[in-house]
Design an enzyme around this catalytic site. Structure first.
Site, short mmCIF file in Angstrom:
data_model
loop_
_atom_site.label_atom_id
_atom_site.label_comp_id
_atom_site.label_asym_id
_atom_site.label_seq_id
_atom_site.Cartn_x
_atom_site.Cartn_y
_atom_site.Cartn_z
CD GLU A 158 -3.05 -0.85 0.18
OE1 GLU A 158 -2.73 -0.94 -1.01
OE2 GLU A 158 -4.21 -0.63 0.54
CB THR A 211 -5.59 6.50 -1.94
OG1 THR A 211 -6.52 5.55 -2.44
CG2 THR A 211 -5.52 6.39 -0.43
#
Ligand code: HSE
Length: 338
Positions: A158, A211
């Protein structure tokens, strides 16, 4: 699982000049679940990403992992194994098993990524690719790691994908169910089973929201009043899940930190949320960092009606958007070998 020519014993690499192929799958996940920013997420059963790994005992020069193909990404994802989330996590996994499991891998792994999740969608796309790659790599090496161990590498993925090592997509992508992150250092994960009749309607409008950008609009500090409200809801949501108290689950799906800042980034958010609630949803909020929106219902029938109403609302908002809908129970299994 595809094994060619013969299966190997756990922990033993293939015979000389042999190849072995494994296909991993991991599904979409919803991070935050309204009030649990970065500490709560869950997996749905579909859609998901597939990663096919082929192990050869023949070492190649350069990286021990190479990407042979990526489909479904429109050419957006990097082919460099150190920059692509799915190969990066396999490299980290190989380093770890060399250092901690005494497995010195000298061959080569070819990786094919079949993306079925849209990018920058809030559906845990990068986490699904990482989780599918890790479950396949672990299988190829004879399962030296537990799923809990694999979560560590998926979280590192991530960081590569969006610059933030949040676990609320990566952990449920691997473990399934709801996962609560009690602590990041050290990592302390608690899986929470889903109430039997809980269904998710996940609607993905055809627009992207990165994001990293959606995180940049969040407040750096919050007041004690805001924090109190938020942790009251997180605690109550967990209690509602554990006791199958659907009304409590609905009352607790309140986010006073991220949703107010991110909602303006999603065209039609308020109309879509209202449509979900008017159609009988228990609650509704942004999926992860958006732009997808999820709602919970206490039956599949309601979840379908809720999802249809959400799609309609996207279509009729000021900036009309087409969207895709998935209605799903919570995925119990997490990442798996196909
Ligand atoms: N917790 C993360 C965020 C989830 O809200 O930024 C990203 O999908």
């Amino acid at each position: 699982m595809d094994v060619n020519p013969t299966p190997t014993s756990p922990g033993i690499l293939p015979e000389k000049n042999s190849m072995k192929t494994v296909r991993g799958f991991a599904s979409a996940t919803v991070g935050n679940v309204a009030c649990g920013f970065d500490v709560l997420g869950f997996a749905i059963t579909e859609p998901g990403d597939e990663v096919i790994l082929t192990l050869s005992d023949q070492a190649q020069s350069g990286s021990p992992v190479s990407i042979v193909s990526i489909t479904g990404d429109g050419g957006a994802l990097p082919l460099d194994p150190k920059k692509n989330t799915s190969s990066f996590v396999v490299l980290k996994f190989l380093e770890y098993i060399r250092a901690h499991k005494q497995i010195d891998f000298t061959g080569h792994i070819s990786l094919e990524l079949k993306k079925h999740l849209p990018l920058s969608s809030g559906m845990g796309s990068s986490a699904a690719s990482a989780a599918a790659a890790l479950i396949a790599a672990n299988e190829l090496m004879g399962n030296p790691c537990s799923k809990m161990e694999l979560v560590h590498f998926a979280i590192e993925g991530e960081r590569v994908a969006c610059g933030s090592a949040h676990a609320d997509n990566a952990a449920p992508a691997i473990l399934g169910n709801f996962v609560l992150i009690r602590s990041y250092t050290p990592l302390d994960l608690i899986t929470i089973p889903s109430p039997e009749h809980l269904y998710c309607s996940l609607v993905h409008p055809h627009t992207e929201l990165r994001t990293a950008y959606a995180r940049s609009v969040l407040p750096k500090e919050i007041s004690l009043k805001t924090a109190t409200e938020q942790w009251g809801n997180v605690g109550a949501l967990v209690a509602g899940l554990l006791t199958s108290d659907y009304d409590l689950i609905g009352r607790s799906l309140v986010d006073v930190i991220a949703e107010p800042k991110r909602a303006p980034l999603i065209p039609g958010f308020f109309e879509v949320k209202q449509a979900a609630l008017d159609s009988g949803a228990l609650g509704c909020s942004i999926a992860g960092s958006g732009p997808s929106i999820f709602a919970f219902s206490s039956s599949e029938k309601t979840a379908i009606a809720v999802g249809d109403a959400m799609k309609e609302a996207f279509l009729h908002s000021k900036t009309p958007l087409q969207s895709d809908l998935w209605v799903s129970p919570i995925c119990k299994e997490g990442a798996r070998i196909m």
